[in-house]
Design a protein around this motif. Structure first.
Motif, PDB file in Angstrom:
ATOM      1  N   GLU A  21       0.830  -1.198   0.000  1.00  0.00           N
ATOM      2  CA  GLU A  21       0.000   0.000   0.000  1.00  0.00           C
ATOM      3  C   GLU A  21       0.870   1.255   0.000  1.00  0.00           C
ATOM      4  O   GLU A  21       0.572   2.232  -0.687  1.00  0.00           O
ATOM      5  CB  GLU A  21      -0.917   0.014   1.225  1.00  0.00           C
ATOM      6  N   MET A  22       1.955   1.213   0.754  1.00  0.00           N
ATOM      7  CA  MET A  22       2.846   2.375   0.802  1.00  0.00           C
ATOM      8  C   MET A  22       3.486   2.617  -0.565  1.00  0.00           C
ATOM      9  O   MET A  22       3.582   3.749  -1.029  1.00  0.00           O
ATOM     10  CB  MET A  22       3.918   2.172   1.873  1.00  0.00           C
ATOM     11  N   TYR A  23       3.918   1.550  -1.225  1.00  0.00           N
ATOM     12  CA  TYR A  23       4.506   1.707  -2.552  1.00  0.00           C
ATOM     13  C   TYR A  23       3.475   2.192  -3.557  1.00  0.00           C
ATOM     14  O   TYR A  23       3.780   2.987  -4.445  1.00  0.00           O
ATOM     15  CB  TYR A  23       5.135   0.398  -3.032  1.00  0.00           C
ATOM     16  N   ALA A  24       2.257   1.759  -3.442  1.00  0.00           N
ATOM     17  CA  ALA A  24       1.197   2.175  -4.360  1.00  0.00           C
ATOM     18  C   ALA A  24       0.912   3.664  -4.195  1.00  0.00           C
ATOM     19  O   ALA A  24       0.751   4.387  -5.178  1.00  0.00           O
ATOM     20  CB  ALA A  24      -0.064   1.358  -4.115  1.00  0.00           C
ATOM     21  N   GLN A  25       0.868   4.141  -2.967  1.00  0.00           N
ATOM     22  CA  GLN A  25       0.618   5.565  -2.744  1.00  0.00           C
ATOM     23  C   GLN A  25       1.794   6.408  -3.220  1.00  0.00           C
ATOM     24  O   GLN A  25       1.617   7.487  -3.766  1.00  0.00           O
ATOM     25  CB  GLN A  25       0.341   5.823  -1.271  1.00  0.00           C
TER      26      GLN A  25
END
Length: 111
Positions: free
Chosen positions: A19-23
């Motif tokens: 999720e952090m990489y996606a954001q």
């Protein structure tokens, strides 16, 4: 003790790494656009400063040329004034052109 459990239940669970990489990936186009915009603004600023310096040099050169032209104009005005003197005109007329003042018989009075 009940309050302590309540406080722990309000703490957010850590995000998953995906999720952090996606954001972060969602922000990349915006960051790239800001970087490009800043680069363009910087290039324009440098170009405008270079242009200002060039124009200042050009203005200085034109001012120098104007000063030279004004000095030449003043010199030519002085030369014209010296060439217009009656004594010089009479000397040129008598010496170079062979002229002389008219005699009384050569003067015709027109009424």
């Amino acid at each position: 003790m009940a309050q302590a459990r309540t406080e722990f239940s309000k703490v957010a669970a850590p995000r998953k790494l995906e999720e952090m990489y996606a954001q972060r990936g969602d922000l990349f186009p915006y960051l790239l656009a800001v970087l490009v915009l800043l680069t363009l603004v910087s290039v324009f600023h440098v170009w405008s400063r270079v242009r200002v310096v060039d124009l200042n040099l050009e203005v200085a050169e034109v001012a120098r040329q104007l000063k030279v032209a004004q000095e030449e104009q003043n010199r030519l005005k002085l030369e014209v004034a010296s060439l217009k003197t009656p004594a010089r005109i009479e000397a040129v007329a008598k010496g170079e052109l062979g002229m002389a003042l008219p005699t009384d018989q050569q003067v015709v009075v027109v009424k």
